[in-house]
Motif scaffolding. Structure first.
Motif, short mmCIF file in Angstrom:
data_model
loop_
_atom_site.label_atom_id
_atom_site.label_comp_id
_atom_site.label_asym_id
_atom_site.label_seq_id
_atom_site.Cartn_x
_atom_site.Cartn_y
_atom_site.Cartn_z
N UNK A 102 0.86 -1.18 0.00
CA UNK A 102 0.00 0.00 0.00
C UNK A 102 0.89 1.22 0.00
N UNK A 103 0.79 1.96 -1.06
CA UNK A 103 1.61 3.16 -1.15
C UNK A 103 0.83 4.35 -0.59
N UNK A 104 1.36 4.95 0.43
CA UNK A 104 0.71 6.10 1.05
C UNK A 104 1.39 7.36 0.55
N UNK A 105 0.63 8.17 -0.17
CA UNK A 105 1.20 9.40 -0.70
C UNK A 105 0.56 10.59 -0.01
N UNK A 118 -7.34 13.06 13.05
CA UNK A 118 -6.52 11.93 13.50
C UNK A 118 -6.08 11.15 12.26
N UNK A 119 -5.30 10.09 12.49
CA UNK A 119 -4.78 9.34 11.34
C UNK A 119 -5.56 8.04 11.15
N UNK A 120 -6.84 8.15 11.42
CA UNK A 120 -7.69 6.96 11.33
C UNK A 120 -7.64 6.35 9.92
N UNK A 121 -7.42 7.17 8.93
CA UNK A 121 -7.34 6.68 7.56
C UNK A 121 -6.22 5.65 7.41
N UNK A 122 -5.11 5.95 8.05
CA UNK A 122 -3.97 5.05 8.02
C UNK A 122 -4.31 3.73 8.72
N UNK A 124 -7.26 2.47 9.16
CA UNK A 124 -8.26 1.71 8.40
C UNK A 124 -7.59 0.97 7.25
N UNK A 125 -6.69 1.69 6.58
CA UNK A 125 -6.01 1.06 5.45
C UNK A 125 -5.16 -0.11 5.89
N UNK A 128 -7.40 -3.02 7.05
CA UNK A 128 -8.05 -3.77 5.98
C UNK A 128 -7.02 -4.57 5.19
N UNK A 129 -5.82 -3.99 5.06
CA UNK A 129 -4.77 -4.72 4.34
C UNK A 129 -4.38 -5.98 5.11
#
Lengths: 577, 108
Positions: A102-105, A118-122, A124-125, A128-129
């Motif tokens: 997963x490339x986080x840009x 917050x960094x909830x997106x991170x 979640x990703x 799920x990964x």
């Protein structure tokens, strides 16, 4: 039984996840802490990304543990291409759901921060990964990029702490990479605050224009670990850490023997040659015949059908073959038969560790019985004496572990024995020293066995003669006039032989004289005897005449006596009566 | 970088509609605050000429990956161009307006 389980309960052992990175498990005592984050930090280009991706690849291919690689720097495509050169096929792993990248840009210029977040997106990703491929291993490379993308460091810090706690509860073994920090911090943004279980430092140092990658375990909570710096390498097989000091003296020993290819040398070595699986050092100055000695060992081994591997650091394969042909050793058929393989490189092409690794790899690939390293001394230019010594020890031990008979040539600048072998003589079992002796307008090769463990060996200096038919060892000619070798030896032998002839002739003359004298003596004796005989005869005649006369006389006297006697008897008779 | 296809500065033509996509994690308190703030700002400044699509990344994590969502809440301004990313709970109205390019599209 119950007691045992109780003691186990009292002393829980930190579980480790093997990395399968060559050497790393050895120095970490089994791998990385299971279910906990590990920090790899180092400056740019120190191999953090490669090491962490190898952790995932090995996990997926060898332990069937899928992994998630969260990349903050490189895209999936870039990563796949970059590690392709290490022989890792990420694409097939991704297709078989063993790996997820997963490339986080984060593009700071696009982002407007409008308030609390917050960094909830991170999370979640990542979640799920992990769940989608049931990952056991996770890599975050390099999470510090967040600091560049977002301005609120307070939030990032708090969220990272939460992230690592969450990863622990998730039970995944994580590698977090970080850039090397300044004076006070290990990493630029203090990642070590959150990752406290295992911290490994990677370094790429350049000494004498050769870069050496090094690795050090800064800390490993709850586990004994080696605190030394270990060199490591990145090559087409991935990473390998070389535990230089992890040398154990417990290799198998052999009673077998390996003939040296020179019958006379074999006889000096207890009559049977080198010990199988031992390390042999051939030292000597330039042009003393070290390579020839090595080549004759190779030749003899190939004749027996054994495989040989020749590491040449001074000459090319063609050169060695040609040069050895001139002394009657033809190596070419063995190369064609596949019994002999050359590995010729300049030492300066790679660093010490790379050489060591190449030697190990070649040995694994080729499985030789005999290895020649020509010449060991070339390594001295590659590093500090201490490093070279460690590396040589490592090579020697590697060969001994494999029961490979290894012959090392070593050039010594000076003729002194102590100067040879990088001060490593203790690592070698047999040490042959070759000296050129100059005198009588010529140089002569001599050799002596300095030591040879485990056998009764000759202490004699032998002359080492390179002939068209190979190597011959000649005794040094010792006569009352001194020790001679080379043409002096031949001259001395000739002159001694001549003197011998003269002496022998003198002797026979004496003998003839003696015979003559004896004959003369005998003649004289005979003459004297003859004379004596003549005299004796004469005397006998005289004696006979005298006797005759005497007889006549006595006869007269008798007659007279008889006459007188009658009277005397009468008188006696008268007296008696 | 895409070329901006919009009115030149000083051109008073107004944008038709703001197309926005808000990424939230369920109805977390911060997300509720963010949503309220956003709708208020839209009402007050661009007369509700906005279409807000709410995406719950807990339900659709692949969307988070595709749209490169790291922080929550995150608002993507899909149109008018240029594309912008707004993170946070929109408590700083000034920054929200700046991020949405409201001034450029409403005032001359």
């Amino acid at each position: 039984m119950a007691r045992k389980s109780k003691s186990e309960a009292v002393l829980p052992v930190l579980q480790k996840v093997p990395t399968s990175i060559r050497g790393l498990d050895e120095i970490t005592g089994g791998g990385l802490p299971k279910g906990r984050p590990t920090l790899f930090y180092g400056s740019a280009g120190s191999g953090k990304t490669l090491m962490s991706i190898e952790f995932l690849v090995r996990g997926a291919t060898e332990f069937n543990e899928p992994g998630v690689f969260m990349s903050f720097e490189e895209t999936e495509k870039e990563l796949t291409t970059n590690v392709g050169s290490l022989g890792f096929n990420l694409k097939s792993l991704i297709d078989s759901r063993k790996l997820l990248i997963d490339h986080v840009a984060i593009e700071r210029s696009e982002i407007e921060e409008t308030g609390e977040y917050d960094l909830e997106g991170l999370f979640v990703r990542l979640n799920s990964a992990i769940d989608s491929i049931k990952a056991k291993r996770v890599v975050l490379d390099t999470i510090e990029v967040l600091y560049a993308g977002l301005s609120n460091t307070g939030i990032i810090r708090a969220e990272l702490r939460r992230l690592f706690t969450w990863l622990k509860t998730k039970g995944v073994t994580t590698i977090v990479t970080g850039e090397r920090g300044g004076e006070t911090m290990l990493t630029r943004h203090g990642l070590e605050e959150y990752v406290s279980d295992c911290v490994i430092f990677l370094d790429n140092r350049i000494t004498q224009e050769l870069s050496t990658r090094r690795l050090r375990i800064v800390k490993y909570r709850g586990s004994a670990h080696s605190t030394n710096e270990f060199p490591f390498l990145i090559d087409e097989m991935g990473l390998s850490v070389l535990p230089v000091t992890m040398v154990k003296l417990d290799y198998p020993v052999s009673e077998g023997r390996v003939p040296s290819g020179i019958p006379r040398l074999d006889s000096m070595l207890d009559g049977r040659g080198y010990i199988e699986g031992s390390a042999i050092l051939v030292s000597g100055m330039v042009g003393t015949g070290k390579t020839s000695l090595a080549a004759s060992l190779v030749d003899a081994a190939c004749r027996r059908g054994q495989r040989c591997l020749y590491f040449a650091f001074e000459e090319s394969e063609g050169q060695i073959v040609r040069n050895m042909r001139s002394v009657g050793i033809d190596l070419e058929p063995w190369i064609k038969k596949g019994l002999l393989r050359f590995h010729a490189t300049r030492v300066s092409e790679q660093g010490l560790e790379k050489h060591l690794l190449i030697i190990q790899q070649e040995c694994n690939k080729y499985q030789p019985s005999i290895v020649i390293v020509d010449a060991l001394t070339d390594f001295i230019t590659l590093g500090a004496v201490n490093e070279v010594r460690q590396m040589v020890l490592r090579i020697v031990d590697f060969f001994k572990m494999r029961q490979i008979t290894a012959l090392f040539t070593s050039m010594s600048a000076r003729a002194e024995l102590e100067e040879t072998g990088v001060g490593l003589s203790s690592a070698f079992d047999t040490w042959i020293h070759m000296v050129n002796v100059q005198g009588n307008q010529e140089r002569n090769r001599t050799m002596v066995i300095v030591k040879s463990r485990g056998m009764a060996h000759s202490n004699q200096v032998r002359e080492f003669v390179l002939t068209d038919n190979g190597i011959e060892l000649a005794d040094i000619y010792v006569s009352p006039a001194g020790a001679f070798m080379g043409s002096a030896r031949l001259a001395q032998i000739a002159s001694d032989e001549a003197a011998d002839v003269v002496r022998k002739e003198g002797l026979s003359a004496r003998e003839r004289q003696l015979v003559e004298k004896r004959r003369a003596l005998k003649a004289r004796i005979a003459a004297m005897e003859a004379e004596f005989e003549a005299e004796a005869k004469e005397s006998e005649v005289v004696i006979a005449e005298e006797r005759a006369r005497e007889t006549v006389l006595t006869a007269g006297q008798k007659a007279m006596g008889n006459h007188r006697g009658r009277e005397r008897r009468v008188q006696k008779g008268k007296q008696g009566k | 970088m895409n070329k901006v296809t919009g009115p030149k500065y000083g051109n008073a033509k107004q944008a038709e509609e703001w197309k926005l996509r808000l990424f939230v994690t369920d109805w977390a308190p911060r997300c509720i605050v963010a949503y309220r703030n956003l709708t208020r700002i839209c009402q007050e400044n661009i007369e509700n000429r906005c279409n807000i699509e709410v995406v719950d990344i807990l339900e659709r994590p692949e969307a988070a990956r595709e749209q490169q969502i790291v922080a929550v809440p995150t608002l993507l301004k899909l149109s008018p161009e240029p594309r912008r990313v707004l993170v946070g709970d929109f408590s700083n109205t000034e920054r929200v307006l700046k991020g949405l390019d409201v001034g450029r599209w409403t005032k001359g």
